[in-house]
Scaffold this motif. Sequence first.
Motif, short mmCIF file in Angstrom:
data_model
loop_
_atom_site.label_atom_id
_atom_site.label_comp_id
_atom_site.label_asym_id
_atom_site.label_seq_id
_atom_site.Cartn_x
_atom_site.Cartn_y
_atom_site.Cartn_z
N GLN A 171 29.28 56.77 42.77
CA GLN A 171 29.48 57.86 43.73
C GLN A 171 28.21 58.69 43.94
O GLN A 171 28.27 59.78 44.50
CB GLN A 171 30.63 58.76 43.26
N GLN A 172 27.08 58.17 43.52
CA GLN A 172 25.80 58.88 43.65
C GLN A 172 25.04 58.37 44.88
O GLN A 172 25.31 57.27 45.38
CB GLN A 172 24.95 58.66 42.40
N PRO A 173 24.04 59.13 45.36
CA PRO A 173 23.24 58.67 46.50
C PRO A 173 22.23 57.58 46.13
O PRO A 173 21.48 57.11 46.98
CB PRO A 173 22.53 59.94 46.98
N PHE A 174 22.22 57.18 44.87
CA PHE A 174 21.32 56.12 44.42
C PHE A 174 21.94 55.40 43.24
O PHE A 174 22.87 55.88 42.60
CB PHE A 174 19.96 56.70 44.01
N VAL A 175 21.43 54.19 42.97
CA VAL A 175 21.82 53.42 41.80
C VAL A 175 20.56 52.76 41.25
O VAL A 175 19.68 52.35 42.01
CB VAL A 175 22.91 52.36 42.13
N VAL A 176 20.47 52.69 39.93
CA VAL A 176 19.32 52.12 39.24
C VAL A 176 19.83 51.06 38.28
O VAL A 176 20.84 51.26 37.59
CB VAL A 176 18.56 53.21 38.46
N ALA A 177 19.13 49.92 38.22
CA ALA A 177 19.46 48.86 37.27
C ALA A 177 18.16 48.26 36.74
O ALA A 177 17.13 48.29 37.42
CB ALA A 177 20.32 47.79 37.93
N PHE A 178 18.23 47.71 35.54
CA PHE A 178 17.05 47.16 34.89
C PHE A 178 17.24 45.67 34.60
O PHE A 178 18.32 45.25 34.17
CB PHE A 178 16.77 47.91 33.58
N PHE A 179 16.17 44.91 34.81
CA PHE A 179 16.22 43.46 34.67
C PHE A 179 14.96 42.96 33.98
O PHE A 179 13.90 43.57 34.09
CB PHE A 179 16.33 42.79 36.05
N GLY A 180 15.09 41.82 33.32
CA GLY A 180 13.95 41.14 32.74
C GLY A 180 13.53 39.92 33.54
O GLY A 180 12.50 39.33 33.28
N ASP A 181 14.34 39.57 34.56
CA ASP A 181 14.10 38.39 35.37
C ASP A 181 14.09 38.80 36.85
O ASP A 181 15.04 39.43 37.32
CB ASP A 181 15.21 37.37 35.11
N GLU A 182 13.04 38.43 37.57
CA GLU A 182 12.92 38.83 38.97
C GLU A 182 14.03 38.24 39.84
O GLU A 182 14.54 38.92 40.75
CB GLU A 182 11.54 38.44 39.52
N GLY A 183 14.41 37.01 39.59
CA GLY A 183 15.49 36.39 40.36
C GLY A 183 16.80 37.16 40.21
O GLY A 183 17.52 37.37 41.19
N GLU A 184 17.09 37.60 38.99
CA GLU A 184 18.31 38.38 38.76
C GLU A 184 18.23 39.73 39.47
O GLU A 184 19.23 40.20 40.03
CB GLU A 184 18.53 38.60 37.26
N ALA A 185 17.07 40.34 39.47
CA ALA A 185 16.90 41.63 40.14
C ALA A 185 17.11 41.48 41.65
O ALA A 185 17.81 42.29 42.27
CB ALA A 185 15.50 42.19 39.85
N ILE A 186 16.54 40.44 42.23
CA ILE A 186 16.70 40.22 43.67
C ILE A 186 18.15 39.86 44.00
O ILE A 186 18.69 40.36 45.00
CB ILE A 186 15.70 39.16 44.17
N SER A 187 18.78 39.08 43.16
CA SER A 187 20.20 38.76 43.38
C SER A 187 21.05 40.03 43.36
O SER A 187 21.97 40.19 44.17
CB SER A 187 20.71 37.79 42.32
N TRP A 188 20.78 40.92 42.43
CA TRP A 188 21.51 42.18 42.35
C TRP A 188 21.29 43.01 43.63
O TRP A 188 22.24 43.57 44.17
CB TRP A 188 21.07 42.96 41.11
N LEU A 189 20.04 43.05 44.11
CA LEU A 189 19.77 43.79 45.35
C LEU A 189 20.50 43.16 46.53
O LEU A 189 21.06 43.87 47.38
CB LEU A 189 18.26 43.85 45.62
N HIS A 190 20.53 41.82 46.60
CA HIS A 190 21.27 41.15 47.69
C HIS A 190 22.76 41.45 47.62
O HIS A 190 23.40 41.65 48.65
CB HIS A 190 21.02 39.64 47.67
N GLU A 191 23.29 41.50 46.42
CA GLU A 191 24.71 41.86 46.25
C GLU A 191 24.96 43.28 46.74
O GLU A 191 25.96 43.56 47.40
CB GLU A 191 25.15 41.70 44.79
N ARG A 192 24.05 44.18 46.43
CA ARG A 192 24.17 45.57 46.92
C ARG A 192 24.09 45.61 48.44
O ARG A 192 24.79 46.39 49.08
CB ARG A 192 23.09 46.45 46.30
N GLN A 193 23.21 44.80 49.02
CA GLN A 193 23.12 44.74 50.48
C GLN A 193 24.46 44.28 51.08
O GLN A 193 24.93 44.86 52.06
CB GLN A 193 22.00 43.79 50.91
N ARG A 194 25.07 43.25 50.49
CA ARG A 194 26.35 42.77 50.96
C ARG A 194 27.44 43.83 50.84
O ARG A 194 28.22 44.03 51.77
CB ARG A 194 26.77 41.50 50.19
#
Length: 143
Positions: free
Chosen positions: A115-138
């Motif tokens: 419910q915040q105006p932003f969300v932050v997540a941490f990753f050790g793998d770039e592919g996982e980070a991009i997948s998470w961002l794509h899921e957020r876009q969806r």
Amino acid sequence: MSADLTSDLLDLTYRADLDILVGRWGYQPAVEQLPAVYEQLRKQGQESGCRFWLQDIRRRSFNDPVTTQWLLTKFFPAMGRQLGAQLCVAYLASPTLKEAIMAGPSFRTPEFYDQQPFVVAFFGDEGEAISWLHERQRRQALG
């Protein structure tokens, strides 16, 4: 990003094909350098209108707690409001830095930010980070 004092510290690229603003940090900055760097990040975020950020901090060795508090209480909330929807920031961190951040007192899981105006997540793998961002876009596209 223009050739200025921050260009070797933070290389910013808007990937229109992915709708992701990528920031690659070149080294551990002195705390005094951060205001100018975050101003560049703010400008690029506004110019691109992009709400999906990948911040590669693998070359950084620690997070300044005062800066972290400012990011979580001022900078990220303001950027989310300015961009008109939730700002999603995926941090790509080295194993040591990721572990230290996740063990710190200000760490929250992404669900905390629902419910915040932003969300932050941490990753050790770039592919996982991009997948998470794509899921957020969806998710945002579905409303």
